[in-house]
Motif scaffolding. Structure first.
Motif, PDB file in Angstrom:
ATOM      1  N   GLU A   1      36.591  32.790  32.147  1.00  0.00           N
ATOM      2  CA  GLU A   1      37.224  32.650  33.458  1.00  0.00           C
ATOM      3  C   GLU A   1      37.936  33.951  33.798  1.00  0.00           C
ATOM      4  OE1 GLU A   1      37.172  30.150  35.578  1.00  0.00           O
ATOM      5  OE2 GLU A   1      36.531  28.394  34.432  1.00  0.00           O
ATOM      6  N   ASP A   2      37.799  34.406  35.069  1.00  0.00           N
ATOM      7  CA  ASP A   2      38.456  35.649  35.469  1.00  0.00           C
ATOM      8  C   ASP A   2      39.401  35.463  36.660  1.00  0.00           C
ATOM      9  OD1 ASP A   2      36.629  35.177  37.466  1.00  0.00           O
ATOM     10  OD2 ASP A   2      35.616  37.106  37.308  1.00  0.00           O
ATOM     11  N   GLY A   3      39.676  34.187  37.028  1.00  0.00           N
ATOM     12  CA  GLY A   3      40.579  33.988  38.165  1.00  0.00           C
ATOM     13  C   GLY A   3      41.207  32.618  38.226  1.00  0.00           C
ATOM     14  N   ALA A   4      41.140  31.873  37.141  1.00  0.00           N
ATOM     15  CA  ALA A   4      41.590  30.486  37.185  1.00  0.00           C
ATOM     16  C   ALA A   4      43.103  30.334  37.283  1.00  0.00           C
ATOM     17  CB  ALA A   4      41.085  29.728  35.952  1.00  0.00           C
ATOM     18  N   ILE A   5      43.861  31.347  36.926  1.00  0.00           N
ATOM     19  CA  ILE A   5      45.330  31.246  37.016  1.00  0.00           C
ATOM     20  C   ILE A   5      45.888  32.234  38.045  1.00  0.00           C
ATOM     21  CG2 ILE A   5      45.551  30.416  34.642  1.00  0.00           C
ATOM     22  CD1 ILE A   5      46.638  33.240  33.935  1.00  0.00           C
ATOM     23  N   ASP A   6      45.066  32.619  39.015  1.00  0.00           N
ATOM     24  CA  ASP A   6      45.521  33.577  40.024  1.00  0.00           C
ATOM     25  C   ASP A   6      46.794  33.117  40.728  1.00  0.00           C
ATOM     26  OD1 ASP A   6      43.647  35.466  39.556  1.00  0.00           O
ATOM     27  OD2 ASP A   6      42.589  35.264  41.454  1.00  0.00           O
TER      28      ASP A   6
ATOM     29  N   THR B   1      49.309  31.731  39.652  1.00  0.00           N
ATOM     30  CA  THR B   1      50.532  31.897  38.860  1.00  0.00           C
ATOM     31  C   THR B   1      50.905  33.363  38.677  1.00  0.00           C
ATOM     32  OG1 THR B   1      49.389  32.019  36.718  1.00  0.00           O
ATOM     33  CG2 THR B   1      49.894  29.832  37.579  1.00  0.00           C
ATOM     34  N   LEU B   2      50.058  34.269  39.128  1.00  0.00           N
ATOM     35  CA  LEU B   2      50.320  35.685  38.923  1.00  0.00           C
ATOM     36  C   LEU B   2      51.240  36.218  40.010  1.00  0.00           C
ATOM     37  CD1 LEU B   2      46.748  36.891  37.945  1.00  0.00           C
ATOM     38  CD2 LEU B   2      48.594  36.148  36.450  1.00  0.00           C
ATOM     39  N   SER B   3      51.617  37.493  39.884  1.00  0.00           N
ATOM     40  CA  SER B   3      52.467  38.112  40.894  1.00  0.00           C
ATOM     41  C   SER B   3      51.828  37.924  42.263  1.00  0.00           C
ATOM     42  CB  SER B   3      52.665  39.600  40.586  1.00  0.00           C
ATOM     43  OG  SER B   3      51.425  40.256  40.490  1.00  0.00           O
ATOM     44  N   ARG B   4      52.645  37.654  43.266  1.00  0.00           N
ATOM     45  CA  ARG B   4      52.162  37.163  44.549  1.00  0.00           C
ATOM     46  C   ARG B   4      51.087  38.051  45.168  1.00  0.00           C
ATOM     47  NH1 ARG B   4      56.301  36.703  49.463  1.00  0.00           N
ATOM     48  NH2 ARG B   4      56.174  38.962  49.221  1.00  0.00           N
ATOM     49  N   ASP B   5      51.256  39.352  45.076  1.00  0.00           N
ATOM     50  CA  ASP B   5      50.324  40.252  45.739  1.00  0.00           C
ATOM     51  C   ASP B   5      49.655  41.236  44.781  1.00  0.00           C
ATOM     52  OD1 ASP B   5      50.970  39.731  48.761  1.00  0.00           O
ATOM     53  OD2 ASP B   5      52.878  39.879  47.729  1.00  0.00           O
ATOM     54  N   GLY B   6      50.280  41.484  43.644  1.00  0.00           N
ATOM     55  CA  GLY B   6      49.863  42.606  42.826  1.00  0.00           C
ATOM     56  C   GLY B   6      48.456  42.539  42.309  1.00  0.00           C
ATOM     57  N   HIS B   7      47.968  41.338  41.960  1.00  0.00           N
ATOM     58  CA  HIS B   7      46.668  41.295  41.298  1.00  0.00           C
ATOM     59  C   HIS B   7      45.502  41.274  42.274  1.00  0.00           C
ATOM     60  CE1 HIS B   7      47.554  37.117  42.233  1.00  0.00           C
ATOM     61  NE2 HIS B   7      46.274  36.856  42.110  1.00  0.00           N
ATOM     62  N   ARG B   8      45.755  41.177  43.561  1.00  0.00           N
ATOM     63  CA  ARG B   8      44.670  41.158  44.543  1.00  0.00           C
ATOM     64  C   ARG B   8      44.352  42.598  44.964  1.00  0.00           C
ATOM     65  NH1 ARG B   8      48.085  36.771  45.987  1.00  0.00           N
ATOM     66  NH2 ARG B   8      47.046  34.764  45.727  1.00  0.00           N
ATOM     67  N   GLN B   9      43.598  43.276  44.154  1.00  0.00           N
ATOM     68  CA  GLN B   9      43.325  44.690  44.354  1.00  0.00           C
ATOM     69  C   GLN B   9      42.046  44.897  45.175  1.00  0.00           C
ATOM     70  OE1 GLN B   9      45.390  47.314  43.181  1.00  0.00           O
ATOM     71  NE2 GLN B   9      46.758  45.563  42.941  1.00  0.00           N
ATOM     72  N   PRO B  10      41.858  46.083  45.755  1.00  0.00           N
ATOM     73  CA  PRO B  10      40.671  46.328  46.581  1.00  0.00           C
ATOM     74  C   PRO B  10      39.356  46.135  45.837  1.00  0.00           C
ATOM     75  CG  PRO B  10      42.314  48.037  46.958  1.00  0.00           C
ATOM     76  CD  PRO B  10      42.810  47.209  45.814  1.00  0.00           C
ATOM     77  N   TRP B  11      39.361  46.369  44.527  1.00  0.00           N
ATOM     78  CA  TRP B  11      38.108  46.257  43.784  1.00  0.00           C
ATOM     79  C   TRP B  11      37.768  44.814  43.411  1.00  0.00           C
ATOM     80  CZ3 TRP B  11      41.870  49.883  41.999  1.00  0.00           C
ATOM     81  CH2 TRP B  11      42.857  49.340  41.168  1.00  0.00           C
ATOM     82  N   ASP B  12      38.614  43.849  43.761  1.00  0.00           N
ATOM     83  CA  ASP B  12      38.411  42.464  43.352  1.00  0.00           C
ATOM     84  C   ASP B  12      37.651  41.609  44.361  1.00  0.00           C
ATOM     85  OD1 ASP B  12      39.711  42.631  40.881  1.00  0.00           O
ATOM     86  OD2 ASP B  12      41.673  42.442  41.816  1.00  0.00           O
ATOM     87  N   PHE B  13      37.148  42.202  45.440  1.00  0.00           N
ATOM     88  CA  PHE B  13      36.505  41.418  46.479  1.00  0.00           C
ATOM     89  C   PHE B  13      35.050  41.868  46.649  1.00  0.00           C
ATOM     90  CE2 PHE B  13      40.998  41.054  47.026  1.00  0.00           C
ATOM     91  CZ  PHE B  13      41.189  39.743  47.434  1.00  0.00           C
ATOM     92  N   GLN B  14      34.665  42.254  47.826  1.00  0.00           N
ATOM     93  CA  GLN B  14      33.302  42.703  48.057  1.00  0.00           C
ATOM     94  C   GLN B  14      33.127  44.149  47.566  1.00  0.00           C
ATOM     95  OE1 GLN B  14      32.587  44.159  52.301  1.00  0.00           O
ATOM     96  NE2 GLN B  14      34.218  42.650  52.595  1.00  0.00           N
ATOM     97  N   GLU B  15      31.887  44.621  47.589  1.00  0.00           N
ATOM     98  CA  GLU B  15      31.659  46.010  47.186  1.00  0.00           C
ATOM     99  C   GLU B  15      32.335  46.951  48.173  1.00  0.00           C
ATOM    100  OE1 GLU B  15      28.110  49.177  45.962  1.00  0.00           O
ATOM    101  OE2 GLU B  15      27.618  47.084  46.482  1.00  0.00           O
ATOM    102  N   VAL B  16      32.947  47.995  47.646  1.00  0.00           N
ATOM    103  CA  VAL B  16      33.728  48.909  48.467  1.00  0.00           C
ATOM    104  C   VAL B  16      33.007  50.246  48.635  1.00  0.00           C
ATOM    105  CG1 VAL B  16      35.890  47.862  47.721  1.00  0.00           C
ATOM    106  CG2 VAL B  16      35.000  49.865  46.495  1.00  0.00           C
TER     107      VAL B  16
ATOM    108  N   GLN C   1      50.604  49.669  37.190  1.00  0.00           N
ATOM    109  CA  GLN C   1      50.034  48.474  36.579  1.00  0.00           C
ATOM    110  C   GLN C   1      49.789  47.368  37.600  1.00  0.00           C
ATOM    111  OE1 GLN C   1      51.978  48.883  32.111  1.00  0.00           O
ATOM    112  NE2 GLN C   1      52.447  47.097  33.335  1.00  0.00           N
ATOM    113  N   THR C   2      48.828  46.542  37.277  1.00  0.00           N
ATOM    114  CA  THR C   2      48.588  45.297  37.991  1.00  0.00           C
ATOM    115  C   THR C   2      48.177  44.254  36.973  1.00  0.00           C
ATOM    116  OG1 THR C   2      47.381  44.278  39.817  1.00  0.00           O
ATOM    117  CG2 THR C   2      46.158  45.801  38.450  1.00  0.00           C
ATOM    118  N   ASP C   3      48.282  42.974  37.336  1.00  0.00           N
ATOM    119  CA  ASP C   3      47.969  41.941  36.350  1.00  0.00           C
ATOM    120  C   ASP C   3      46.753  41.126  36.749  1.00  0.00           C
ATOM    121  OD1 ASP C   3      49.267  40.723  38.475  1.00  0.00           O
ATOM    122  OD2 ASP C   3      50.631  39.542  37.241  1.00  0.00           O
ATOM    123  N   LEU C   4      46.085  40.574  35.721  1.00  0.00           N
ATOM    124  CA  LEU C   4      44.900  39.733  35.881  1.00  0.00           C
ATOM    125  C   LEU C   4      45.128  38.464  35.075  1.00  0.00           C
ATOM    126  CD1 LEU C   4      42.347  42.422  34.612  1.00  0.00           C
ATOM    127  CD2 LEU C   4      43.288  42.349  36.906  1.00  0.00           C
ATOM    128  N   GLY C   5      44.385  37.426  35.388  1.00  0.00           N
ATOM    129  CA  GLY C   5      44.433  36.208  34.586  1.00  0.00           C
ATOM    130  C   GLY C   5      43.074  35.934  33.983  1.00  0.00           C
TER     131      GLY C   5
END
Length: 435
Positions: A169-174, A176-191, A151-155
């Motif tokens: 909104e898909d990132g306004a409470i980032d 407050t989330l788990s320090r590293d868990g929600h920053r996944q590879p698919w959340d940035f540029q195209e992979v 699992q990973t978490d999103l806000g």
């Protein structure tokens, strides 16, 4: 030594979010569908919802999230974007890119569901009284990589419009989330993904050549671990080598004293976890490469991290000196698999500089104070154990500690049973060992 100025890698057993046992959300006694709509659409300041209204709201959003998960699995872009606010083109573009990336990972299972509500007064002020901000759990399993779902978490923030929930909104409470868990590879540029056997490498879309190089080096590292670690491991691993420094990481340095640059991290994946609650058993790890060092990646560095991937699922209780010492032991053995290379300079440094002051086997404070020394001492301790016991018995000791070393006394008893020595006696023996 093959790389005399090797940047020391660090195991980062970092949290990947989720609640142990919270596989799916089931709710009983839901209020009738739509019962919250009238209350939430009222103008002005939002009133406090009843428990039944809150449950109904969660139920409705869970249904929406379930449709988005199904859309990913089926390749239905329109279905995935159906709940995204069409008045926000940047949000739509981010969500479209997210869908494109998610499709590339090949999920064998995927679920989204609400975990808990979050107070976000600024968002409520911006979007009105129907605003609903929630932490969303993404429970997924990548085919051929994850043995069980993780699992990973999103806000996410939703508002009610025309009797439907809309994602605004898909990132306004980032923060407050788990320090590293929600920053996944698919959340940035195209992979782009490069698959070689059981190894999956994630790079930027325009970095296929780099991905192929990392995949080749990773396969060699997997083979080295399997040669020198006697317990079974199938070699399944994902290596993230993206240019974005925030992917599954917040810093690439460690240590309070003579710290060190972290060249790569083995980020532990747990079956489930929520903030402040037990994480559940470790399932495996992702290896994340420091973006600044991706093009100078060495096999022996990856061997160290691959050893963590192979051993972390055994259990979480093994002492730090043993976890890191074993990873260094396998790394050094793999270097000397090539007759043209040796770690003799490393041995010399450990003997002359690190062993004379050894009073106890390194703990977290020792690693923070002087990473080079702590890694060297830990490696030498495993070299001693391998020399005295053989690697099969070292592996048995590791497994026993990883599962049963719940207290200092249990740790001491296990060590005595396997080695015949107390922790203090083992430290003395390691200090005297010449190799």
């Amino acid at each position: 030594m093959k790389h005399p100025r090797r940047l020391v890698a660090a195991l980062a057993a970092l949290v990947l979010a989720g609640t142990a046992g919270a596989v799916v959300v089931t709710r009983s006694g839901d209020a009738p569908a739509g019962s919250t709509a009238a209350a939430l659409q009222a103008p002005g300041k939002a009133r406090e919802l009843s428990d039944a209204e809150k449950k109904s709201r969660q139920h409705e959003v869970d249904l929406l999230l379930g449709k988005r998960a199904t859309a990913v699995l089926k390749g239905d872009l329109n279905g995935f974007l159906a709940a995204v606010d069409p008045k926000q083109p940047k949000l739509v573009a981010r969500q479209k890119l997210l869908f494109v990336n998610l499709r590339k990972f090949g999920f064998s299972s995927l679920k989204y569901f609400t975990a808990d509500d979050w107070a976000a007064p600024k968002l409520a002020e911006k979007y009105g009284p129907s605003t609903y901000t929630t932490r969303v759990m993404m429970r997924y399993q990548i085919a051929g990589v994850d043995p069980t779902p993780v699992q990973t978490d999103l806000g996410y923030t939703f508002v009610r419009r025309d009797n439907l929930w809309v994602l605004v909104e898909d990132g306004a409470i980032d923060e407050t989330l788990s320090r590293d868990g929600h920053r996944q590879p698919w959340d940035f540029q195209e992979v782009a993904l490069v698959r070689r056997g059981k190894v999956v490498v994630v790079v930027g879309q325009r970095e296929l050549a780099l991905g192929k190089t990392v995949a080749r080096v990773s396969q060699d590292a997997v083979a080295a671990v399997r040669r020198h670690w006697p317990r079974g491991w199938n070699g399944s691993v994902m290596v993230v080598a993206m240019p974005d420094p925030q992917v599954m990481a917040t810093a690439w340095t460690s240590g309070d004293g003579r710290g060190w640059t972290i060249a790569a991290k083995a980020v532990t994946l747990y079956e489930g976890e929520q903030l402040g609650k037990p994480s559940g058993p470790a399932v495996g790890s992702r290896i994340v490469i420091n973006p600044a060092l991706r093009k100078d990646l060495d096999e022996d560095l990856l061997v160290h991290e691959m050893t963590h991937v192979a051993t972390v699922p055994i259990g979480p209780l093994v002492p730090l000196w043993f976890a890191e010492g074993l990873a260094e032991y396998v790394r050094c053995r793999s270097v000397e698999d090539d007759p043209e290379w040796t770690v003799d300079p490393y041995r010399k440094t450990v003997r002359s500089d690190y062993l004379p002051g050894l009073k106890k086997l390194p703990d977290r404070d020792a690693f923070d104070a002087n990473g080079d020394r702590a890694y060297g001492q830990s490696w030498w301790a495993v070299e001693y154990l391998a020399d005295q016991l053989g690697m099969k018995k070292v592996a048995a000791l590791y497994a026993d500690l990883a599962v049963h070393a719940t207290t200092d006394s249990a740790y001491s008893a296990i060590l005595k049973r396997h080695t015949g020595k107390t922790p203090a006696e083992l430290t003395t023996a390691v200090r005297k060992f010449r190799g």
